[in-house]
Design a protein around this motif. Structure first.
Motif, PDB file in Angstrom:
ATOM      1  N   GLN A  30      55.044 -38.240 -20.306  1.00  0.00           N
ATOM      2  CA  GLN A  30      54.565 -38.834 -21.556  1.00  0.00           C
ATOM      3  C   GLN A  30      54.677 -40.364 -21.526  1.00  0.00           C
ATOM      4  OE1 GLN A  30      53.038 -36.791 -23.817  1.00  0.00           O
ATOM      5  NE2 GLN A  30      53.424 -35.386 -22.146  1.00  0.00           N
TER       6      GLN A  30
ATOM      7  N   LEU B  74      51.720 -41.582 -19.839  1.00  0.00           N
ATOM      8  CA  LEU B  74      50.565 -41.538 -20.745  1.00  0.00           C
ATOM      9  C   LEU B  74      50.551 -42.760 -21.667  1.00  0.00           C
ATOM     10  CD1 LEU B  74      48.156 -39.854 -21.833  1.00  0.00           C
ATOM     11  CD2 LEU B  74      49.754 -38.766 -23.412  1.00  0.00           C
TER      12      LEU B  74
ATOM     13  N   CYS C 171      52.633 -29.890 -25.850  1.00  0.00           N
ATOM     14  CA  CYS C 171      51.375 -29.492 -25.206  1.00  0.00           C
ATOM     15  C   CYS C 171      50.153 -30.020 -25.951  1.00  0.00           C
ATOM     16  CB  CYS C 171      51.280 -27.967 -25.132  1.00  0.00           C
ATOM     17  SG  CYS C 171      52.545 -27.234 -24.115  1.00  0.00           S
ATOM     18  N   GLY C 172      50.336 -30.451 -27.214  1.00  0.00           N
ATOM     19  CA  GLY C 172      49.186 -30.911 -27.997  1.00  0.00           C
ATOM     20  C   GLY C 172      48.534 -29.793 -28.780  1.00  0.00           C
TER      21      GLY C 172
ATOM     22  N   LYS D 205      47.960 -37.306 -28.780  1.00  0.00           N
ATOM     23  CA  LYS D 205      47.457 -36.987 -27.431  1.00  0.00           C
ATOM     24  C   LYS D 205      45.951 -36.776 -27.438  1.00  0.00           C
ATOM     25  CE  LYS D 205      49.611 -34.616 -24.295  1.00  0.00           C
ATOM     26  NZ  LYS D 205      50.337 -33.587 -23.546  1.00  0.00           N
ATOM     27  N   ASP D 206      45.462 -36.038 -28.434  1.00  0.00           N
ATOM     28  CA  ASP D 206      44.029 -35.761 -28.474  1.00  0.00           C
ATOM     29  C   ASP D 206      43.242 -37.045 -28.709  1.00  0.00           C
ATOM     30  OD1 ASP D 206      42.061 -33.487 -28.500  1.00  0.00           O
ATOM     31  OD2 ASP D 206      41.527 -34.446 -30.395  1.00  0.00           O
TER      32      ASP D 206
ATOM     33  N   LEU E 257      43.169 -38.962 -25.408  1.00  0.00           N
ATOM     34  CA  LEU E 257      42.240 -38.392 -24.426  1.00  0.00           C
ATOM     35  C   LEU E 257      40.786 -38.622 -24.834  1.00  0.00           C
ATOM     36  CD1 LEU E 257      44.135 -35.095 -23.560  1.00  0.00           C
ATOM     37  CD2 LEU E 257      43.866 -37.101 -22.125  1.00  0.00           C
TER      38      LEU E 257
ATOM     39  N   TYR F  91      44.401 -38.429 -15.921  1.00  0.00           N
ATOM     40  CA  TYR F  91      44.665 -38.172 -17.334  1.00  0.00           C
ATOM     41  C   TYR F  91      44.579 -36.681 -17.647  1.00  0.00           C
ATOM     42  CZ  TYR F  91      44.823 -42.797 -19.569  1.00  0.00           C
ATOM     43  OH  TYR F  91      45.208 -44.035 -20.007  1.00  0.00           O
TER      44      TYR F  91
ATOM     45  N   THR G 160      47.437 -33.622 -18.201  1.00  0.00           N
ATOM     46  CA  THR G 160      47.493 -32.868 -19.457  1.00  0.00           C
ATOM     47  C   THR G 160      47.590 -31.374 -19.186  1.00  0.00           C
ATOM     48  OG1 THR G 160      46.147 -34.581 -20.519  1.00  0.00           O
ATOM     49  CG2 THR G 160      46.296 -32.458 -21.632  1.00  0.00           C
TER      50      THR G 160
ATOM     51  N   THR H 238      51.074 -30.491 -18.068  1.00  0.00           N
ATOM     52  CA  THR H 238      52.030 -30.442 -19.177  1.00  0.00           C
ATOM     53  C   THR H 238      52.086 -29.049 -19.782  1.00  0.00           C
ATOM     54  OG1 THR H 238      51.607 -32.765 -19.679  1.00  0.00           O
ATOM     55  CG2 THR H 238      52.617 -31.452 -21.408  1.00  0.00           C
TER      56      THR H 238
ATOM     57  N   ALA I 288      39.661 -31.470 -23.166  1.00  0.00           N
ATOM     58  CA  ALA I 288      41.120 -31.441 -23.319  1.00  0.00           C
ATOM     59  C   ALA I 288      41.606 -30.033 -23.623  1.00  0.00           C
ATOM     60  CB  ALA I 288      41.553 -32.405 -24.426  1.00  0.00           C
TER      61      ALA I 288
ATOM     62  N   SER J  91      43.860 -27.687 -21.103  1.00  0.00           N
ATOM     63  CA  SER J  91      45.138 -27.151 -21.591  1.00  0.00           C
ATOM     64  C   SER J  91      45.206 -25.641 -21.409  1.00  0.00           C
ATOM     65  CB  SER J  91      45.327 -27.509 -23.062  1.00  0.00           C
ATOM     66  OG  SER J  91      45.309 -28.896 -23.248  1.00  0.00           O
TER      67      SER J  91
END
Length: 578
Positions: free
Chosen positions: A282, A285, A354-355, A365-366, A369, A385, A389, A392, A462, A466
């Motif tokens: 993170q 990021l 994790c978002g 995070k979203d 991205l 990137y 993700t 993660t 994204a 994930s």
């Protein structure tokens, strides 16, 4: 015990109330767009004044509020977690010193006063890492202190270079002189300092090693204090990082940090080290979006990450307590049945990491991205990137699979239970913040709606990455990779990827071993070799040889000896006459 309780409880009450006040004040400042500088004259001598300057704007106030909020809950948590410790008052005082150093760093617009807070963090973090006094803690503390010392030296050199501008209050002129050579040198040094403090490649090895500290310290360090100091410093210096090649340099190394930490966490079995590597990911990021010029987004993710990462460590501490200080996730399993409240908090923080949509991590995070998808970026950075993700989600699902599902793998410790209500109280408050904190912060920091128009494929990328990462994490957890420990495959996969690309070995063995070997050779060849042959031993051997020769001469030829003695007397008398 009553005295210890009162220290924890009074610290908790004071920090908690102060944090609420500072957060409210920060919202007022952002609403009215206020910024206050407070100057305090420490010394006046011959018309030269030494002035301490403090900055209070929305960024420093909200960040201070978050640091104090998380610190107060961690101190409350420590009261029960460190219950058997006879020196808990010393521990709480160290934590308060740590928080005070961070406060000092946040409100300083001056590089000298920043250095005081910066060094305070480094010194107190060493004391906290070696709190459990054993060889592992000492080694980890020394690695932490020496790695951070590199950045401290860079900051001192930046202070020296700032003499060119006549003032160390960088905040007044940092965006004006960002094209000058001196400011570029200062930018390079500040970037080096921030990379060491925030553990970017190649200074990453100290962060997992610092897990030797007590878990409340880990929760504080990894959420809002030590590792975020570098990110916060670069947010303040953002204008000189983005306008030249320093930003591209930082983007590459922070992307590699994300990638390396994500891969390493998938091969790790130590619970605290997995969470530490997720922090490293993170941080990469935050640094990478910062290098692209989006300082406000990095700040947003800094705050949301602090909420769920502190909660994740607090849950890990509760689990470690119940597992009788075992941190290996392979011994866990089915904890959701034995520790339901802790498991709820653990899973919520993991999903926020994790978002998961509409939890705290999702909003930052979203958005990051989507901004990356919108930006002018090369394919390699774009891959780092999104692949990171996916990693993660992969290690988070793996962690949940090992700890929450299946059978409990340590039957001798069977009577598990949730910890007491003091620990659970802090965890539940943070869980509420991990659920609602992201949306509240997004409303405060971005009051006007942001519309990012992207094609459907990029918009869903994204989510797709994930889901793929989660599926891979679940599938890889179900079977163990069987390798011959001497095989090349083992060294190329598990050993290389699982050891952070051999970085801990390079930064300890690689830095120490070869210089020590060179020193040993130098000592043998020069100090005990040539220096002795032409120095002390040569003089000694020559003196012995000449004295033996003189003795032989005196023993064997008395006439020559007496004549030489007479000559010596004559010469002496001649000089005396003269």
């Amino acid at each position: 015990m009553i005295w210890n309780l009162s220290i924890c409880f009074m610290s908790f009450i004071f920090l908690f109330l102060t944090s609420i006040f500072l957060m409210f004040l920060g919202v007022v400042f952002i609403f009215y767009d206020l910024c206050y500088f407070i100057e305090w004259e420490l010394l006046m001598l011959n018309s030269s004044s030494i002035v301490m300057t403090l900055i209070f704007d929305w960024m420093s106030l909200i960040f201070m509020g978050f640091v104090l909020f998380i610190s107060s809950l961690i101190i409350l948590y420590s009261d029960e977690y460190m219950h058997g410790d006879f020196n808990i008052d010393r521990f709480i005082i160290l934590v308060l010193m740590f928080v005070l150093s961070m406060m000092f760093l946040i409100i300083s617009p001056n590089l000298i006063s920043i250095l005081l807070g910066w060094d305070g963090l480094g010194l107190v973090s060493y004391c906290l890492v070696i709190y459990y006094q054993n060889v592992k803690s000492y080694n980890a503390g020394m690695l932490t202190a020496l790695s951070n010392r590199v950045g401290d030296v860079a900051l001192l050199m930046a202070i020296a270079w700032m003499l060119n501008f006549g003032s160390w209050n960088y905040i007044y002129y940092v965006s004006v002189f960002n094209d000058s050579f001196e400011m570029r040198v200062i930018g390079m040094l500040v970037l080096l300092a921030a990379m060491t403090k925030s553990a970017q490649v190649p200074f990453s090895s100290w962060l997992p090693a610092a897990m030797a500290a007590p878990t409340p310290v880990s929760a504080l360090v990894h959420s809002s204090t030590l590792v975020t100091a570098g990110v916060y410093l670069l947010i303040r210096f953002n204008s000189i990082i983005c306008d030249n090649c320093l930003g591209q340099f930082l983007l590459l190394f922070s992307g590699l940090t994300m990638f390396m930490a994500g891969l390493g966490a998938n091969f790790e079995y130590d619970l605290k080290k997995i969470i530490a590597l997720s922090t490293l990911s993170q941080l990469g990021l935050m640094m990478s979006i910062l290098s692209m010029g989006y300082a406000k987004l990095a700040y947003f993710h800094l705050l949301t990450h602090a909420l769920f990462k502190a909660l994740l460590f607090m849950c890990a501490g509760s689990i470690i307590h119940n597992m009788k200080n075992s941190q290996d996730i392979r011994y866990m399993g089915n904890l959701v049945l034995h520790m339901p409240l802790t498991s709820i908090c653990f899973n919520v923080s993991n999903l926020a990491l994790c978002g998961m949509p509409f939890l705290a991590g999702f909003y930052s995070k979203d958005l990051i991205l989507e901004v990356v998808s919108l930006s002018y970026l090369n394919m390699f950075s774009f891959f780092l990137y999104f692949f990171s993700t996916g990693l993660t989600v992969c290690y988070s699902l793996r962690l949940v699979y090992y700890s929450m599902t299946g059978d409990f793998n340590c039957l001798s410790f069977h009577p598990l239970h949730d910890e007491g209500w003091i620990m659970l109280g802090g965890m539940l408050i943070l869980m509420v913040m991990a659920v609602f904190g992201g949306s509240l912060l997004s409303w405060i920091l971005f009051p006007s709606p942001i519309i990012i128009s992207l094609p459907m494929s990029l918009k869903l990328l994204a989510l797709f990455v994930s889901l793929i990462g989660g599926f891979l994490g679940y599938e890889l957890s179900k079977f163990s990779l069987s390798y011959d420990l001497q095989s090349l495959r083992y060294y190329l996969t598990v050993s290389f990827l699982g050891s952070m690309w051999f970085m801990p070995m390079i930064s300890t063995y690689g830095v120490n071993y070869y210089p020590l070997i060179v020193g040993l050779k130098y000592y043998k060849v020069f100090d005990q070799g040539w220096s002795e042959d032409f120095g002390g031993q040569k003089i000694y051997n020559s003196s012995v040889e000449y004295s033996q020769y003189m003795q032989w001469w005196q023993d064997n030829d008395l006439k020559i000896y007496l004549i030489s003695f007479m000559f010596w007397i004559i010469i002496l008398f001649m000089f005396m006459v003269i």
